[in-house]
Design a protein around this motif. Structure first.
Motif, short mmCIF file in Angstrom:
data_model
loop_
_atom_site.label_atom_id
_atom_site.label_comp_id
_atom_site.label_asym_id
_atom_site.label_seq_id
_atom_site.Cartn_x
_atom_site.Cartn_y
_atom_site.Cartn_z
N CYS A 196 -2.54 6.34 -3.51
CA CYS A 196 -3.34 7.60 -3.12
C CYS A 196 -2.16 8.22 -2.67
CB CYS A 196 -4.33 6.89 -2.45
SG CYS A 196 -3.89 6.60 -1.09
N ARG A 228 1.04 -1.05 0.00
CA ARG A 228 0.31 -0.46 0.55
C ARG A 228 0.97 0.94 0.00
NH1 ARG A 228 -1.78 0.26 4.51
NH2 ARG A 228 -3.75 1.47 4.31
N ALA A 250 -2.12 10.55 -12.17
CA ALA A 250 -3.69 10.20 -12.40
C ALA A 250 -3.97 8.89 -13.11
CB ALA A 250 -5.02 10.95 -12.51
N GLY A 281 -4.15 5.39 -13.45
CA GLY A 281 -4.39 4.91 -11.63
C GLY A 281 -4.71 6.26 -10.33
N PHE A 282 -3.47 6.67 -10.04
CA PHE A 282 -3.27 7.33 -8.84
C PHE A 282 -4.69 7.86 -8.33
CE2 PHE A 282 -1.89 10.46 -6.06
CZ PHE A 282 -1.53 9.95 -5.18
N GLU A 283 -5.07 7.67 -7.22
CA GLU A 283 -5.92 8.34 -7.06
C GLU A 283 -5.89 9.59 -5.81
OE1 GLU A 283 -9.46 7.62 -2.72
OE2 GLU A 283 -8.21 6.53 -3.40
N ALA A 284 -6.14 11.02 -6.57
CA ALA A 284 -5.35 11.53 -5.71
C ALA A 284 -6.17 12.67 -5.31
CB ALA A 284 -5.40 13.32 -6.91
N TRP A 285 -6.32 12.76 -3.25
CA TRP A 285 -7.03 13.19 -2.50
C TRP A 285 -7.51 15.01 -2.66
CZ3 TRP A 285 -4.62 9.55 1.58
CH2 TRP A 285 -5.23 8.77 1.65
N GLN A 293 -1.50 0.02 -6.02
CA GLN A 293 -3.25 0.67 -5.50
C GLN A 293 -2.45 1.81 -4.96
OE1 GLN A 293 -6.42 1.52 -6.93
NE2 GLN A 293 -5.94 -0.55 -8.12
#
Length: 388
Positions: free
Chosen positions: A37, A6, A45, A48-52, A35
């Motif tokens: 983030c 992670r 992005a 597949g990066f999750e940008a907070w 994954q």
């Protein structure tokens, strides 16, 4: 570690987003289901990066005044991110550049038991040498983009790996000038000046007017020279306004982005100090480096400067290979004279041009490595190292 880790990441600004995107390519080669983030931009992005939060929220210019104006919002983001990561520990946190934001966060996370990697060694060899203590507290490992940095960090007990500079792998050793010119609608025999005043709002404010006033003087001296400016979409209107104010309305070709195509196509570039100067060197282009910022920011930065150069091509060469005109020295007249000197050399000083090409080719070869793979391998070792 055999299972997919992670990963949390923070990348600031466009250059950090590019670096982090390449790193994600390498990491997905090891762990296809990875994954990640945190804070990132469009390049991340796409992987597949999750940008907070978007990386542009961290973009600042200068050393004091400009930073203070946005400090409250940036610090609020860091507090929220820190709390979130401390509550749900990732296996590794990777801070990509943005040392003012990332190093403090990394230190807190590392103290709480999270492995931390900092990608791009802060330029402690150029200025702010006191940062080395903060790096030692913050980073389990540092990924270095210049070959002399791991040895420097080792003297201070900091583990590090040289992974090459990703731009050296992206930019071809022999750029295709003809293709770049065709793509931009330029003729093979055109004389072309590329103007790169920077992409940040304050750079447009402080640098662009001087660059365009210099460009007007260049065109007065040599009317046949064509001028082209790559601009991020958000700054195009302001750049067009600055060109008009300098009397260059309709005489400058403005393109959206495409800075690499512009550097490949040009003969000479007038360029703001920063990563773009290294890109210009990798394209083997003669350049004049200029910079101007808020006077207080300039005074504070100069106090902490350790080397006589600010441009990366000069720092890495250990010499004034290309001229630097900074702050009060960055007058339109001086900038124009330095640009015209390069155009004169193109026509009358083959030895000088060959020497510059040789220096920049050697620099390119020293930085060219499989950065995504080397960086991912180093992170895998950090995850497996009980000392990290």
């Amino acid at each position: 570690m055999t299972s997919t880790p992670r990963i949390a990441m923070v990348a600031g600004e466009t250059s950090g987003d590019l670096l982090a995107g390449l790193l994600l390519d390498g990491l997905r080669g090891l762990w296809p289901g990875l994954q990640a983030c945190g804070i990132g931009g469009p390049q991340m992005a796409r992987r597949g990066f999750e940008a907070w939060w978007p990386s542009e929220r961290l973009a600042v210019h200068g050393y004091s005044i400009e930073v203070f104006r946005r400090l409250a919002g940036i610090m609020a983001i860091r507090r929220q991110l820190r709390q979130r990561l401390l509550q749900d520990h990732p296996d590794v946190f990777i801070g990509v550049d943005a040392p003012d934001f990332n190093l403090g966060l990394e230190a807190d996370l590392r103290a709480a038991g999270t492995r931390t990697v900092h990608f791009v060694c802060p330029s402690i060899w150029a200025w702010r040498a006191e940062r080395v203590e903060k790096i030692r507290r913050a980073a389990s490992h540092v990924l270095c983009i210049f070959p002399f940095e791991p040895e420097l960090l080792a003297r201070h007990g900091i583990r590090a790996t040289y992974v090459g500079h990703p731009l050296a792998g992206v930019i071809p050793l022999v750029p295709d000038r003809a293709a770049a010119r065709a793509a931009l609608g330029l003729a093979p025999d055109d004389r072309v000046l590329a103007i790169l005043p920077g992409s940040r709002s304050a750079e447009v404010q402080y640098i662009t007017p001087k660059f365009f006033e210099a460009a007007a003087l260049v065109q007065q001296a040599q009317p046949a020279i064509k001028m082209i400016v790559p601009a991020v979409p958000a700054m195009q209107a302001r750049i067009e306004q600055a060109a008009g104010a300098a009397g260059l309305a309709g005489r400058v070709q403005l393109v959206s982005g495409q800075s690499h195509a512009v550097l490949a196509a040009c003969d000479v570039t007038l360029i703001a100090s920063g990563t773009a100067t290294l890109e210009a060197a990798l394209f083997k282009r003669p350049m004049v480096i200029g910079y101007h910022m808020h006077p207080l920011s300039w005074r504070l930065m100069r106090r902490k400067q350790l080397q006589p150069w600010v441009g990366l091509p000069n720092i890495l060469s250990g010499d004034f290979v290309v001229p630097e005109l900074l702050q009060d020295a960055a007058t339109p007249q001086a900038l124009a004279a330095a640009v015209l000197d390069w155009f004169h050399a193109l026509d009358h000083d083959a030895a000088r041009m060959a020497a510059l090409h040789h220096r920049f080719t050697a620099l390119h070869e020293s930085l060219r490595r499989d950065t995504p793979q080397l960086a991912a391998d180093a992170i895998q070792k950090v995850l497996a190292d009980p000392r990290a």
